[in-house]
Design a protein around this motif. Structure first.
Motif, PDB file in Angstrom:
ATOM      1  N   PHE A 270       0.839  -1.186   0.000  1.00  0.00           N
ATOM      2  CA  PHE A 270       0.000   0.000   0.000  1.00  0.00           C
ATOM      3  C   PHE A 270       0.877   1.241   0.000  1.00  0.00           C
ATOM      4  O   PHE A 270       1.947   1.259   0.620  1.00  0.00           O
ATOM      5  N   GLU A 271       0.407   2.273  -0.696  1.00  0.00           N
ATOM      6  CA  GLU A 271       1.112   3.547  -0.741  1.00  0.00           C
ATOM      7  C   GLU A 271       0.134   4.680  -0.464  1.00  0.00           C
ATOM      8  O   GLU A 271      -1.093   4.507  -0.568  1.00  0.00           O
ATOM      9  N   ASP A 272       0.668   5.829  -0.121  1.00  0.00           N
ATOM     10  CA  ASP A 272      -0.166   6.992   0.152  1.00  0.00           C
ATOM     11  C   ASP A 272      -0.820   7.494  -1.138  1.00  0.00           C
ATOM     12  O   ASP A 272      -0.175   7.549  -2.189  1.00  0.00           O
ATOM     13  N   THR A 273      -2.095   7.852  -1.062  1.00  0.00           N
ATOM     14  CA  THR A 273      -2.819   8.330  -2.238  1.00  0.00           C
ATOM     15  C   THR A 273      -2.426   9.756  -2.610  1.00  0.00           C
ATOM     16  O   THR A 273      -2.091  10.040  -3.765  1.00  0.00           O
ATOM     17  N   MET A 274      -2.475  10.645  -1.652  1.00  0.00           N
ATOM     18  CA  MET A 274      -2.308  12.075  -1.941  1.00  0.00           C
ATOM     19  C   MET A 274      -0.984  12.388  -2.608  1.00  0.00           C
ATOM     20  O   MET A 274      -0.911  13.241  -3.494  1.00  0.00           O
ATOM     21  N   THR A 275       0.069  11.718  -2.220  1.00  0.00           N
ATOM     22  CA  THR A 275       1.396  12.042  -2.743  1.00  0.00           C
ATOM     23  C   THR A 275       1.792  11.219  -3.967  1.00  0.00           C
ATOM     24  O   THR A 275       2.893  11.391  -4.491  1.00  0.00           O
ATOM     25  N   ASN A 276       0.907  10.355  -4.437  1.00  0.00           N
ATOM     26  CA  ASN A 276       1.234   9.515  -5.587  1.00  0.00           C
ATOM     27  C   ASN A 276       1.393  10.364  -6.853  1.00  0.00           C
ATOM     28  O   ASN A 276       0.606  11.278  -7.108  1.00  0.00           O
ATOM     29  N   GLU A 277       2.373  10.049  -7.666  1.00  0.00           N
ATOM     30  CA  GLU A 277       2.660  10.853  -8.850  1.00  0.00           C
ATOM     31  C   GLU A 277       1.534  10.820  -9.874  1.00  0.00           C
ATOM     32  O   GLU A 277       1.275  11.804 -10.568  1.00  0.00           O
ATOM     33  N   TYR A 278       0.843   9.680  -9.985  1.00  0.00           N
ATOM     34  CA  TYR A 278      -0.257   9.590 -10.944  1.00  0.00           C
ATOM     35  C   TYR A 278      -1.499  10.332 -10.446  1.00  0.00           C
ATOM     36  O   TYR A 278      -2.292  10.833 -11.250  1.00  0.00           O
ATOM     37  N   VAL A 279      -1.665  10.381  -9.131  1.00  0.00           N
ATOM     38  CA  VAL A 279      -2.754  11.176  -8.557  1.00  0.00           C
ATOM     39  C   VAL A 279      -2.509  12.657  -8.861  1.00  0.00           C
ATOM     40  O   VAL A 279      -3.435  13.385  -9.224  1.00  0.00           O
ATOM     41  N   LYS A 280      -1.285  13.074  -8.729  1.00  0.00           N
ATOM     42  CA  LYS A 280      -0.934  14.456  -9.076  1.00  0.00           C
ATOM     43  C   LYS A 280      -1.243  14.740 -10.543  1.00  0.00           C
ATOM     44  O   LYS A 280      -1.822  15.783 -10.884  1.00  0.00           O
TER      45      LYS A 280
END
Length: 580
Positions: A270-280
């Protein structure tokens, strides 16, 4: 969002079954028909010949679907079940918040004999309250049930606090080719034709295409044309689909839902959503759409009903993610005299995903915690229902429940089920669907795999027939013009199976301190996602605002939640290894 949208998707795919039919390759199929399957000569799930019990057993089934059927024996399949098992299901409408109703029923002890639960948290409450009957012995004594759900049973046990089996779920297991779930961008085909049928893929492709399409089509049927519509006002809107670009690439799926973490399918963590590069990149894409006047400004206040109204009118050149209503909109446009205006689902990738050109991880769910079924301690005759459930897992049961009757809904040609014309016509008529009983008995299991003859149990899920009967003429012409062999051609060639496994079962106790922190992470992301979409006037401003937001976000210490998710995942993996 996951539960809500996946519930909607299941409803849509049930309707899709009613629009499509199939034949495929495989081995022989047992014959199932009214004439040769009377209670006296048809074997049950226990492989024994028994006469139907004399006492009629009526079981209430709570439903929020307006199916207009009050008793199961009003349907062809229901009549067969009554003749064979003397069991009748009484469908009871339950308006309002379903989860709240389940909680009230649990508190009062007045829950039904067979219950549907839509989330693991409520399921956990029922188990801890001792309201559900364990099914471990049933599974041991029902080889067809155990074989059909051999992957699911250990995962289902993981969700129970005592490691026992208390539930089964609808919509699993899944054959990838029968159910390629890709929810990307609905695109209007007349605009594609105007620009020479471009094979859109990157976010840059869509910006360029939609800008030109708005110039070419400033109005639609007397109304202002909208570039892209999105129901961001839905609970699963801004929280879920504003950041969902991450699932279009080669590493992530939405197995973790739409909370504070996302699932890395490749690295199994699992990884953090907010800081994900694709979310950005996802938020940056919507910011560009907003700045260019492409994104409908009402998207932030539109709920699903408003979204559907705009889609059905043909005003929108494109729709983000919510593509399950395209066929309905297309038929409406045809009926309105605009067959040239059709919508098709097309893929999208961020610019970094384009550069990396990795195989897309296409989620295939091993469990569906929003579609849980269980037998409660209030069951008057649990063994009788278990007998029916065991039969439902046999080849005979699965074919009858999902394909209907030989000679009526299908014939056998070279050992394979082939849908009749009557079946095809039935699938275009909601009343006829209900009269047969399709979609009404999902609580007996509703698997998305193939029968022994190689034909999907639900015949309409054959990929070729889905397109043959599920696509309008305009949709087929559009895919042909794009060079696609089918509506799923691109995805099958550029994607790979990504089974959710344990990832879909991991969650944090919402009443704990970490649970409270997790909710803060989600609330922070939702609030600031809106700001990132509407405030920046250029790419530089977007970057500045993003960095400032991330700096504030890190103060929440989101890594504590991410670490806990990974700890629970590893713990569950160890438990699963013991359960297998």
């Amino acid at each position: 969002m996951k539960a809500s949208r996946r519930k909607i998707m299941l409803m849509v795919m049930t309707c899709c079954v009613m629009l499509i039919a199939a034949c495929s390759s495989g081995t022989s199929t047992p014959s199932v028909s009214k004439s040769n399957n009377s209670p006296e000569n048809t074997s049950s799930g226990t492989n024994e010949t028994t006469a139907p019990p004399q006492e009629e057993y009526v079981i209430k089934i709570l439903t929020q679907d307006n199916n207009q059927i009050k008793r199961s024996d009003e349907t062809k399949i229901g009549k067969f079940i009554k003749e064979k098992f003397n069991i009748v299901f009484d469908f009871v409408q339950t308006p309002g918040n379903y989860t709240d109703k389940l909680n009230l029923m649990l508190a009062g002890g007045d829950y039904p004999e067979i219950i549907k639960i839509q989330d693991n948290a409520t399921f956990d409450k029922y188990v801890r309250a001792g309201a559900l009957l364990p099914l471990d012995d049933f599974a041991k004594n029902s080889p067809d049930f155990a074989k059909m759900f051999n992957v699911q049973i250990p995962l289902w046990k993981l969700t129970a606090p005592d490691g026992k089996l208390y539930k089964w779920e609808g919509g699993v297991p899944v054959d990838f080719k029968n159910y390629v779930e890709v929810l990307d961008i609905g695109v209007r085909t007349d605009a594609l034709k105007q620009q020479g049928w471009p094979n859109l893929l990157s976010t840059d492709d869509y910006i360029k295409f939609l800008k030109q399409a708005l110039k070419d089509n400033p109005t639609t049927n007397g109304q202002k044309t909208l570039g892209m519509i999105i129901p961001f006002a839905e609970p699963w809107g801004m929280q879920g689909i504003s950041t969902i670009m991450y699932e279009k690439g080669g590493r992530y799926t939405a197995a973790a839902g739409n909370m504070g973490v996302i699932w890395n399918q490749v690295d199994k963590k699992f990884e953090d959503t907010m800081t994900n590069e694709y979310v950005k990149e996802s938020l940056g894409f919507f910011n560009r759409l907003y700045r260019e006047g492409i994104l409908d400004k009402d998207s932030f206040t539109d709920k699903y009903d408003q979204f559907v109204e705009k889609l059905n009118s043909g005003r929108a050149l494109s729709s983000w993610y919510v593509v399950w209503g395209l066929s309905t909109a297309n038929q409406g446009l045809i009926d309105a005299g605009h067959p040239e205006m059709q919508y098709i689902n097309m893929p999208v990738r961020s610019m970094k995903q384009m550069e990396r050109n990795e195989k897309r991880q296409i989620r295939v769910e091993d469990t569906r915690p929003f579609d849980i079924y269980a037998i409660t301690k209030n069951a008057k005759h649990p063994e009788r229902f278990k007998e029916l459930l065991a039969w439902g897992a046999t080849e005979e049961g699965r074919i009858l429940l999902q394909s209907g009757f030989e000679g009526e809904e299908y014939t056998i040609v070279d050992g394979k089920r082939v849908p009749t014309e009557a079946y095809k016509k039935t699938l275009t008529d909601a009343d006829a669907q209900r009269n047969v009983g399709f979609g009404l008995f999902n609580f007996l299991g509703n698997v998305l795999t193939n029968g022994q003859d190689g034909v999907p149990y639900t015949m309409g899920f054959d990929p070729k027939i889905q397109d043959e009967l599920g696509l309008t003429k305009g949709m087929r012409e559009a895919y042909n013009a794009l060079g696609w062999e089918s509506s799923k051609d691109y995805y099958l060639k550029t994607g790979e199976v990504a089974n959710t496994g344990i990832a879909g079962t991991v969650s944090i106790d919402t009443t704990s301190d970490l649970g409270a922190l997790h909710q803060k992470m989600v609330d922070f992301r939702v609030k600031n996602s809106t700001n990132l979409i509407i405030k920046p006037q250029n790419d530089e401003e977007f970057e500045t605002l993003y960095q400032s937001i991330i700096s504030d976000y890190q103060k929440l210490k989101p890594e504590l939640v991410v670490n806990e998710y990974n700890r629970i995942y590893q713990e569950k993996q160890d438990q699963l290894n013991q359960l297998k």
